[in-house]
Design an enzyme around this catalytic site. Structure first.
Site, PDB file in Angstrom:
ATOM      1  N   THR A 156     -33.113   0.556  32.313  1.00  0.00           N
ATOM      2  CA  THR A 156     -31.941   1.373  31.994  1.00  0.00           C
ATOM      3  C   THR A 156     -31.848   1.727  30.510  1.00  0.00           C
ATOM      4  O   THR A 156     -32.172   0.918  29.654  1.00  0.00           O
ATOM      5  CB  THR A 156     -30.681   0.608  32.404  1.00  0.00           C
ATOM      6  N   GLY A 195     -30.784  -7.569  30.403  1.00  0.00           N
ATOM      7  CA  GLY A 195     -30.475  -8.986  30.539  1.00  0.00           C
ATOM      8  C   GLY A 195     -31.542  -9.847  29.891  1.00  0.00           C
ATOM      9  O   GLY A 195     -32.732  -9.671  30.148  1.00  0.00           O
ATOM     10  N   GLU A 446     -29.196  -2.779  40.065  1.00  0.00           N
ATOM     11  CA  GLU A 446     -30.272  -2.635  41.056  1.00  0.00           C
ATOM     12  C   GLU A 446     -29.916  -1.546  42.069  1.00  0.00           C
ATOM     13  O   GLU A 446     -30.109  -1.711  43.275  1.00  0.00           O
ATOM     14  CB  GLU A 446     -30.564  -3.982  41.744  1.00  0.00           C
TER      15      GLU A 446
END
Ligand SMILES: Cc1cc2nc3c(=O)[nH]c(=O)nc-3n(C[C@H](O)[C@H](O)[C@H](O)COP(=O)(O)OP(=O)(O)OC[C@H]3O[C@@H](n4cnc5c(N)ncnc54)[C@H](O)[C@@H]3O)c2cc1C
Ligand SMILES: Cc1cc2nc3c(=O)[nH]c(=O)nc-3n(C[C@H](O)[C@H](O)[C@H](O)COP(=O)(O)OP(=O)(O)OC[C@H]3O[C@@H](n4cnc5c(N)ncnc54)[C@H](O)[C@@H]3O)c2cc1C
Lengths: 720, 720
Positions: A156, A195, A446
């Site tokens: 992303t 993350g 996701e």
């Protein structure tokens, strides 16, 4: 009244504990056997219990003080947990490790994500995108063992999530040095939400536009070192910051990343599919779809996680509902338990049925996924791939739709449970408020739920169109098991419910007959068929409109027209996908229940009925317009709800007991197995927030306010 | 791509700013006039603008760093704001102060509550429960000026919220000393959730069971001093602690309070209604219902607040939707704006229509409340109270139902808006995540929504029964304006929609005719009448069942049977109340729009249609079973939705512009008026989370993990 001394914990059962005990006095089924059945056998249950115990015993997994930790404390605490788990990662059979992670996901969603970005995303990307040489190389470097390496997954960007093909980050091949140059060309190209990036990751799999000799070849994956694992500092050309405070999942350090002309060797591009040769030749893969497999695993895991999280939420809400009393009936000697209120049953028990549906759907979809992966792994070079690809496509679409459907269902379920706690649901110490915050992101990452649902809708419409085309050719479309019904839409839409409507009264007298699983299954199928048919019709109508005057050879214009037709029918397609998933879940639920031992069948059957009855009353419009059920049937089902709920209500506590979650896992005083809710709640709140003699800011802020001078001001008088 | 230099703010309009500007190029209506119309005139708009500016200029109201404040910091900061506001409290006309507070409620819900517990709850209790002497006494002591005194409101206990009559705290009259003894007899009697108690309050209005000479007289209100205002320390017998971390509203210090034989003078009992004389005589009030008035104000404020908060949420979501692009149509030179996707319009624009509906409903209900209060204030001793009490009852029930309906609608609205932001909606810096957390409690406090909805349902059923009884007597029930339709249920239920269904095709060709406001109004009325009639029928059926064999003189048994009948029909009653409120809102929306100047009528009319069309498609079951609309009508409305949405979409940005909220109030980079979303977002995130050279816990936690020794252990061999 709980006790007359207000602050000491008492051991003797109090009124609340007695209230819960009475729910367990005569369960209608063997509770432990239900646990075994749900878990898939005694061994599986014991394995889970082992995992839960191991976590509970290790103080780093302590959960009671979470609401009072600061963000930095939570981040550090979460990271410290890795040490217990990483050793299992490399040494435990995959299915055991996955079972362990499933437990962890409900214990600590933040940690689950923190390890998940390494294991599920980073290592998952290596597994699905690296050549076998490359995979070996990274495993040897420590990628599986989490040794000298912690991975993150950089897909992303600030400006792009869903539309991966439009990512802006570039990976330009520099033939002279045999390297790729990874670069962030704009602010919106900044990798975002990554993350593990903010604090932890040493390496990442970066999605970037492959550019070779000035030509773009689409988005590919590159391993890029980010930090020196010895020093913890950033490597040259890497800029990283913290995305900061999020709604939930405080334990995971999401970060943003910018690359400024970062060079990596050519071999760091993952080349299982596309290859870039030494001389800059780009070789595209024959079957790009095969890489879809990688996405499915995460989605299946989220369906399973939905069921697990729902179990935890309901353990709290139902136990509390069986203890909390509010208002007395006239003449009663104590107030009524919330769970005895009709409306409370309407609020909670259909959610319990949904939880079971998600449980069984999760199990079946997981099995489907495993089977698919085995099929894919055993593919021989040169083999005809038609069937495998068909299954892959179906599994891909189905899991996308189910991921969306189940994560949305669970988000709503948690919030509904939270609201049933009244004011205490707003406390961070009763479990559901933090659960909601942690959960919400499942609807977005996701694959954004709306986008995924539309994807499933597209697949359904295309199945439906295939079936129509096949029919005109006199053949029958080859459709996967889950969508086989779409081959017979016209026939299905002719069905009418065989449960008779009384001619005189216009009413259905035998409501329970409508709730027979086979009738319900048909009702769901007709509803789905009707919705898909509608979406297909809308698509076809729009398509002929937009195709008018477009020449048969103008490929671009035809593609644009098709896209516009999809757009025009988007809402119908969205509804179709949701209706399909609702029915799919029901089907898996019934299939799962069919395998239950005899002494568990009755309570499960009641839940199946409730799932059906609730769907019909909540989505009456959908069922009525599809024509299988009449208004009389729907009305009969509505009327039957109260009795149905009263029956399920008796099983409610034994059913959540059967989920077999320990107090540690549930993590809420209101979900405690012994029912001693008020003392546990008071203890938790006061221990974490010890009473103070006065406010820390009394002198600075409160006193000056309370003692400020207020006189009526006198002003000088003017002589005008 | 936003710019090539990634970190500097640029002044020249970028792509995102241009995207927003183009939405404003040709608004279909005069935006500023819409603002005046919504606010109720130019003066009102300018007053609001003044309030917004005053807050923005004072640094204590700074909001951008909130996500990074700790709980203690937030508490202190919030309290520091009181100094700006309290001076207005005593010196400003009530309606001006209320307008000020309405602005503050959207700027800082935590502060709003913090002042609200003093002004709305504590002082409100004095106003409605104190005699005029008592009120004067407390005002002189500083209760209005917030001088040497800060109040809190102690109703709820750990064990009881909704059922106020069952509170356990006791106030025992000690005749010898002419005092009351306030006492907490059990853990569950601990006052809980008391806003302002944890740190601030010097006094509180305590709800407790009045006990005189051993006899209980029900729950009354007592002023109890809690802290020394000079020292900030607790008074003897008072134990207070902090309820700690909540889901949201971090600025308000909710606490728990226990009383251990705390003595207060008799005159500290608020005696406007019940009186306790020196000799222990208890005199009950003639018209207890008159005290209901106090509850209505808070609920009306929450209806108004729902509209205001919804405006803020939509300003963010719609501006973002007009800027964010994701996926391109084939052949397009840039990606599509989210707001141009059919499905995005389906997600957001009906919420915009709901916001307008809540806006007008809030305005009308507020006016209704003001009129009622004037009526009550002008009551003369000896006057016939029938009409006033009827209005009071209706306003009480209506505002209860609307409070529930609007706060639920807004909670859902915020979450839906949040999800339309994709991943960025999960950030605390984009505004909607914190808004959701702050909002959620509105569904619970000042009357739990489920309980309130059931209350409205009870009122509707009783109106319906009155009408039936009247009819059998040949008279007509006297019902308030909002429920007058219940006097004609049988007639209403016979109505059929006059928009023709084409005999040949079975279809409705003129869908827009169905969306005529008068047709829609009837559709809502029929739906509500049908739902109320159903609830009434279910109640009557259950009642005759439970009354069987109960003697006409056995009052207790009859009450129990009635209660059971209410319980059996609870769900139908719940649905009836929600359907009534949905229609009520529509009615107020149409009435409000009818007053619009000519050049604003068209866009407002489109929103009215959208509200109607959305309700019909979302609650198709409700409308279909009520019989006014047929499946053909519903289907026509569904089909008309796309076109309707496309029309409203054009107005979307001008409409949120008309809400006229400053960037400071909106508090989100994504809602910024200039559209420069990405740079503002990046700046906010990086300023609050400055990039670090390495993780603060690298040495303690990460390094030991990455560098841990992992060898294959060698074990001693055994000689067996
Ligand atoms: C806590 C968190 C952790 C994350 N971790 C990672 C990570 O480790 N690595 C990583 O790479 N990413 C990560 N992500 C990013 C996540 O995968 C993306 O947020 C997600 O894919 C959605 O993309 P987006 O945010 O750009 O939303 P967008 O794609 O911009 O979507 C915004 C909205 O537009 C709608 N929309 C988009 N396209 C269409 C269309 N064609 N038609 C109709 N509607 C449309 C969507 O439904 C959505 O509501 C994380 C996100 C979060 C919040
Ligand atoms: C942040 C916060 C601040 C607050 N501030 C204050 C304050 O300053 N002062 C104060 O006095 N109070 C305060 N409150 C308390 C608040 O008013 C109560 O929480 C509220 O009235 C609900 O009561 P309860 O929590 O006891 O819920 P309960 O009454 O226990 O309700 C629990 C659940 O049971 C359901 N239920 C209850 N009765 C029935 C029934 N008869 N039929 C069917 N369902 C039923 C409800 O719908 C709810 O879901 C605050 C609460 C919060 C969260």
């Amino acid at each position: 009244m709980t006790s007359t001394t207000t602050t000491t914990m008492i051991a003797a059962p109090n009124r609340e504990m007695a209230a819960l005990a009475e729910e367990r006095a005569a369960p209608a089924f063997p509770v432990r056997d239900m646990t075994y059945f749900l878990d898939g056998g005694k061994d599986a249950t014991e394995l889970k219990e082992r995992f839960m115990l191991e976590l509970e015993r290790d103080p780093v997994w302590r959960k009671d003080d979470w609401p009072n930790l600061t963000l930095p404390e939570m981040r550090e605490r979460t990271m410290a947990k890795a040490r217990l788990i990483v050793n299992f990662l490399a040494n435990e059979p995959v299915h055991v490790f996955r079972a362990r992670m499933a437990v962890i996901s409900t214990v600590d969603p933040g940690f689950w994500t923190r390890l998940g970005v390494h294991y599920g995303l980073f290592f998952g990307a290596l597994q699905s995108q690296a050549t076998s040489n490359q995979l070996t190389y990274w495993v040897q470097k420590g990628a599986l063992a989490v040794h000298n390496m912690y991975g993150c997954f950089l897909m992303t960007e600030m400006g792009h999530g869903s539309n991966v093909q439009a990512l802006e980050t570039t990976a330009t091949f520099d033939e002279a040095s045999d390297e790729f140059v990874i670069h962030t060309p704009s602010l919106t190209a900044t990798k975002w939400w990554i993350g593990g990036a903010a604090h932890t990751a040493t390496h990442g799999t970066v999605y970037a536009q492959l550019i070779v000799r000035g030509k773009r070849h689409g988005v590919k994956v590159f391993v890029v070192p980010l930090r020196d694992p010895k020093a913890g500092t950033l490597l040259p050309g890497i800029s990283i910051g913290d995305c900061g405070k999020k709604f939930g999942r405080d334990g995971i350090d999401n970060g943003w990343v910018q690359f400024t002309n970062v060079r990596i060797p050519r071999s760091y591009m993952l080349m299982k599919h596309t290859q870039v040769k030494r001389d800059g030749t780009v070789i595209d893969p024959p079957l790009a779809q095969l890489s879809y497999g990688a996405l499915i695993q995460g989605r299946v895991a989220m369906v399973v996680d939905s069921g697990n999280t729902a179990k935890k939420a309901l353990t709290i809400a139902i136990r509390y509902g069986a203890i909390r009393r509010q208002f007395a009936s006239p003449g009663a000697d104590q107030e009524t338990k919330l769970l005895d209120y009709t409306i409370h049953q309407h609020r909670l028990l259909p959610l319990l049925a949904q939880t079971f549906a998600m449980h069984f759907a999760g199990r079946e979809v997981d099995a489907m996924y495993t089977a698919l992966m085995e099929q894919l792994d055993s593919v021989q070079p040169g083999q005809d791939m038609t069937t495998v690809l068909e299954t892959l496509k179906e599994t891909h679409a189905t899991s996308a739709g189910l991921k969306a459907y189940c994560t949305w269902t669970t988000l709503n379920l948690i919030e509904q449970c939270r609201q049933t706690l009244g004011g205490h649901g707003y406390s961070e110490y009763t479990g559901l408020a933090p659960m909601l915050k942690d959960w919400a992101v499942q609807c977005t990452w996701e694959g954004d739920n709306t986008v995924l649902t539309l994807q499933l809708g597209r697949f359904l419409v295309s199945c439906c169109r295939e079936a129509i085309t096949a029919k005109t050719k006199g053949t029958r479309a080859k459709l996967g098991a889950g969508v086989a019904y779409l081959a017979q839409v016209p026939e299905i839409l002719k069905r009418v419910c065989p449960v008779p409507v009384d001619a005189a009264s216009g009413e259905v007298t035998d409501a329970m007959a409508v709730l027979d699983p086979s009738i319900l299954r048909t009702a769901f199928e007709v509803a789905a068929a009707c919705a898909v048919a509608k979406a297909t019709r809308e698509f076809e109508t729009a398509l002929s409109k937009h195709m008018q005057g477009v020449s048969a050879t103008n490929k671009k214009a035809r593609a644009a027209a098709t896209e516009r037709a999809h757009e025009d029918s988007a809402h119908a397609r969205f509804v179709a996908a949701k209706t399909h998933s609702m029915g799919y879940l029901f089907g898996k639920f019934v299939d799962g229940v069919a395998k239950a031992p005899a002494d568990l069948a009755a309570p499960l059957h009641r839940l199946v009925q409730l799932y059906g009855a609730h769907a019909i009353t909540e989505h009456a419009g959908v069922f009525l317009t599809s024509g299988y059920l009449t208004a009389a049937h729907v009305s009969a089902v509505q009327t039957a709800m109260n009795a149905l709920l009263r029956n399920v209500r008796k099983d409610a506590v034994p059913l959540v007991d059967a989920f077999n979650l320990t107090d540690f896992v549930v993590g809420s005083p209101f979900g405690a197995k012994d029912g001693n809710i008020y003392e546990r709640y008071f203890e938790r709140v006061t221990k974490l927030n010890p009473p103070l003699p006065k406010a820390p800011y009394f002198e600075s802020t409160i006193k000056p306010l309370l003692e400020r001078g207020i006189q009526d001001e006198e002003y000088p008088e003017l002589e005008d």
